[in-house]
Design a protein around this motif. Structure first.
Motif, short mmCIF file in Angstrom:
data_model
loop_
_atom_site.label_atom_id
_atom_site.label_comp_id
_atom_site.label_asym_id
_atom_site.label_seq_id
_atom_site.Cartn_x
_atom_site.Cartn_y
_atom_site.Cartn_z
N ARG A 1 -27.65 21.71 -27.32
CA ARG A 1 -28.35 22.96 -27.65
C ARG A 1 -27.76 24.16 -26.92
O ARG A 1 -27.67 25.25 -27.47
CB ARG A 1 -29.83 22.83 -27.30
CG ARG A 1 -30.58 24.13 -27.58
CD ARG A 1 -32.12 24.08 -27.47
NE ARG A 1 -32.68 23.19 -26.52
CZ ARG A 1 -33.85 23.41 -25.92
NH1 ARG A 1 -34.53 24.52 -26.15
NH2 ARG A 1 -34.35 22.52 -25.09
N HIS A 2 -27.35 23.96 -25.66
CA HIS A 2 -26.94 25.10 -24.85
C HIS A 2 -26.04 24.62 -23.71
O HIS A 2 -26.13 23.47 -23.27
CB HIS A 2 -28.19 25.78 -24.27
CG HIS A 2 -27.98 27.23 -23.91
ND1 HIS A 2 -28.06 28.24 -24.82
CD2 HIS A 2 -27.68 27.82 -22.72
CE1 HIS A 2 -27.85 29.41 -24.23
NE2 HIS A 2 -27.60 29.18 -22.94
N SER B 1 -24.88 30.28 -20.93
CA SER B 1 -25.46 31.17 -19.93
C SER B 1 -24.79 30.90 -18.59
O SER B 1 -24.58 29.74 -18.21
CB SER B 1 -26.97 30.94 -19.80
OG SER B 1 -27.62 31.25 -21.01
N MET B 2 -24.45 31.99 -17.89
CA MET B 2 -23.83 31.88 -16.58
C MET B 2 -24.84 32.25 -15.51
O MET B 2 -25.34 33.39 -15.48
CB MET B 2 -22.61 32.79 -16.49
CG MET B 2 -21.49 32.41 -17.45
SD MET B 2 -19.98 33.35 -17.14
CE MET B 2 -18.91 32.67 -18.43
N ASP C 1 -37.95 28.30 -13.89
CA ASP C 1 -38.72 28.21 -15.13
C ASP C 1 -38.69 29.53 -15.91
O ASP C 1 -38.59 29.54 -17.14
CB ASP C 1 -40.18 27.84 -14.81
CG ASP C 1 -40.28 26.54 -14.05
OD1 ASP C 1 -40.42 25.49 -14.69
OD2 ASP C 1 -40.17 26.58 -12.81
N GLU C 2 -38.76 30.64 -15.17
CA GLU C 2 -38.73 31.95 -15.82
C GLU C 2 -37.39 32.17 -16.53
O GLU C 2 -37.35 32.64 -17.67
CB GLU C 2 -38.96 33.06 -14.79
CG GLU C 2 -40.32 33.04 -14.13
CD GLU C 2 -40.42 34.09 -13.03
OE1 GLU C 2 -40.28 35.28 -13.34
OE2 GLU C 2 -40.64 33.70 -11.86
N ILE D 1 -33.95 32.21 -21.44
CA ILE D 1 -32.69 31.80 -22.07
C ILE D 1 -32.91 30.93 -23.30
O ILE D 1 -32.29 31.14 -24.35
CB ILE D 1 -31.82 31.04 -21.04
CG1 ILE D 1 -31.35 32.00 -19.93
CG2 ILE D 1 -30.62 30.38 -21.71
CD1 ILE D 1 -30.75 31.30 -18.73
N LEU D 2 -33.79 29.96 -23.17
CA LEU D 2 -33.97 28.98 -24.25
C LEU D 2 -35.11 29.32 -25.20
O LEU D 2 -35.18 28.78 -26.31
CB LEU D 2 -34.21 27.58 -23.65
CG LEU D 2 -33.05 27.01 -22.82
CD1 LEU D 2 -33.45 25.68 -22.20
CD2 LEU D 2 -31.79 26.86 -23.67
N GLY D 3 -36.02 30.20 -24.75
CA GLY D 3 -37.10 30.63 -25.62
C GLY D 3 -38.19 29.60 -25.76
O GLY D 3 -38.17 28.53 -25.16
#
Length: 563
Positions: free
Chosen positions: A410-411, A498-499, A555-556, A561-563
């Protein structure tokens, strides 16, 4: 003193009594004076190139001198004294060559030289006699006192935002110089890299540059750093082959032992050659872990495994190591008395009272290892995988692309950078633990030691945790991202990538500038933002690149990032 170049700057502002890294006010002053001297040398070098005069020795000296001031490299006052005097010898020689070629030596700020001579001679004198002055204790004291007058807060820059951007440039140049030096050691150099270092160092003396011009210079620093990392990648892979995925044991073998820390592959190679057949096992520490993946190094039968974690834990880990320890490049800390006699330095790294190996004859290290007890018995432990540099990952690019298209992946998260001791870095451990099982984690540099030994399982046949290598292997990470973007016919910013980076010292600054030069956006940086970036400069970086601090909790960030 005032130093704010690393992530652990005191109170988030700057160290003004003693460095959190352990450097004294005297060493800080000498580093400031050396940087000031190199700026003057750089002005002459820029004029030299204009009239066709270059000196390879000046090029190498410049990168070495700048690298010496990077955090946790050199704490030895005497060596800085030598570098400052050597800088002036190079400057005097280069000035003569430039004048002979018809050039005009720039109107450099030589007042600091005159002040130094005044302190040394008591009468002002001619600064040209500086190279011939005897090196006595009073010379060092005078240099230290003078260095205290050319530091950050003593300079002509009164506008905090302009000063901030100049710091970004200088700290970025420290990273560029480090990578250029690493590459040059293995025979890879580019005149254009040295030319930029000189031009940019000289430019920081220009009081008329605007904020936009300085920001452009900072981004150019990122571009040149990409070239420096490319050179280093070519140097390492050209000599030792491309890294291959390799399991590295975290246990110990019964017998004598040497531990190698830092970054330098050639030092490790020389030590392996010289210690072969002597009944000694060689272990890596910190950023040397990825060395196990290079075919040209892993061929040595006594090159066994990895011991310990990141640089900031060395006092405890070195204290428990029952053999000799060799520090290459940066990352040294003040040694404890209990192991100082077992510790050796080489290259640019140094610490007062620690034996330095300048000629690369590591016989004293080997003899110390043979005299120490070593490990009393075999100790079994888990293995960790390393060696997922660009060749290894791109060889399975088709599998990766198919996995993304099918939804199996997914990511991608690139979680890496410099580790450190500041509270809050457990964020990175928790983040990796909470990243969903359908996501890949790429990592590099010593930031990975927060989670490098965790079993994250696999997606198909691919391990979910891929160690790309050392901090300089950010070049590999960039090439992987570019190749994936090409495969998906999109930009890097459009990838499911995402970095989330951690930083500590100036190599990380250079890498960040490289990412910004490439237009990569929405980078999350922690555990704190650099103290040398003002609110206004940060606002520009946020507006242009979306750079932001990590959230209070993983978590935030994962939710965003993933929604």
């Amino acid at each position: 003193m005032f130093c704010n170049q690393c992530e652990q700057a005191a109170k988030g502002v700057g160290c003004d009594k003693i460095g959190v890294c352990g450097k004294t006010g005297e060493v800080a002053a000498l580093q400031d004076l050396l940087i000031h001297a190199v700026k003057g040398l750089s002005q002459v070098a820029v004029e030299g190139r204009r009239v066709g005069v270059t000196d390879p020795k000046v090029n190498r000296f410049t990168s070495e001198a700048i690298f010496s001031t990077l955090t946790n490299v050199d704490f030895d006052e005497k060596r800085f004294e030598n570098l400052i005097l050597e800088c002036e010898r190079f400057k005097k020689s280069l000035e003569a060559d430039v004048k002979a070629a018809g050039g005009t030596v720039p109107g450099t700020d030589t007042s600091w030289i005159q002040k130094l001579v005044a302190r040394l001679t008591g009468n002002g004198g001619d600064f040209k006699i500086l190279p011939t002055l005897p090196m006595k204790a009073r010379d060092l004291a005078s240099m230290t006192a003078l260095g205290e007058t050319v530091g950050l807060l003593d300079g002509p820059d009164t506008n905090p935002d302009l000063r901030s951007i100049k710091q970004i440039v200088v700290f970025g140049l420290k990273g560029v110089a480090a990578y250029a030096d690493h590459a040059a050691i293995l025979g890879q150099e580019d005149e254009a890299v040295y030319a930029f270092i000189h031009e940019a160092m000289a430019a920081t003396l220009n009081p008329d540059l605007s904020a936009d011009e300085l920001l452009g210079l900072a981004l150019k620093c990122g571009e040149v750093n990409l070239r420096a990392m490319e050179l280093l990648d070519a140097a390492n892979t050209g000599r030792y082959g491309h890294p291959v995925p390799t399991p590295v044991p975290l246990g110990q073998k019964k017998g004598k032992a040497i531990l190698v820390s830092g970054h330098d592959l050639k030092d490790l190679e020389l030590l392996l050659q010289q210690s072969e057949g002597k009944g000694i096992f060689v272990y890596t520490h910190g950023e040397m872990l990825p060395c196990h993946a290079y075919p040209g190094l892993k061929k040595y039968g006594h090159f066994y495994g990895h011991y310990g974690t990141a640089w900031q834990n060395q006092a405890k880990e070195f204290d428990a190591f029952p053999g000799a320890i060799l520090m290459t490049t940066n990352c040294i800390q003040k040694p404890k008395v209990s192991y100082q006699e077992n510790l050796f330095t080489t290259g640019l790294v140094g610490f007062p009272g620690v034996r330095h190996i300048a000629d690369k004859d590591f016989t004293p290290v080997i003899e110390k290892a043979l005299a120490l007890p070593g490990f009393a018995e075999d100790v079994a432990a888990k293995e960790v995988l390393t060696g997922f540099a660009r060749n290894a990952v791109l060889s399975v690019a088709g599998t990766v692309v198919d996995a993304v298209k099918s939804g199996a992946i997914r990511h991608f998260f690139l979680v890496g950078g410099c580790d450190g001791a500041r509270p809050g870095r457990n964020y990175y451990t928790e983040l990796v633990e909470k990243i969903p099982a359908d996501c890949m984690v790429l990592t590099l540099a010593c930031g990975k030691f927060r989670f490098f030994d965790k079993d994250l399982g696999k997606i198909g046949d691919l391990p979910r945790l891929l160690d790309i290598g050392q901090c300089n292997d950010a070049y590999s990470a960039i090439q992987i991202a570019v190749a994936l973007a090409d495969a998906f016919e999109c930009g890097v910013n459009d990838l499911p990538l995402s970095m989330i980076l951690s930083w500590y010292e100036q190599k990380a600054v250079a890498i960040l500038l490289t990412l910004l030069h490439l237009g990569i956006k929405d980078i999350r940086l922690g555990p704190s933002l650099p103290a040398f970036i003002t609110e206004n400069v940060l606002g520009v970086l946020v507006e242009k690149f979306g750079i932001r601090p990590i959230a209070d909790t993983p978590d935030e960030d994962l939710k965003t990032i993933l929604g």
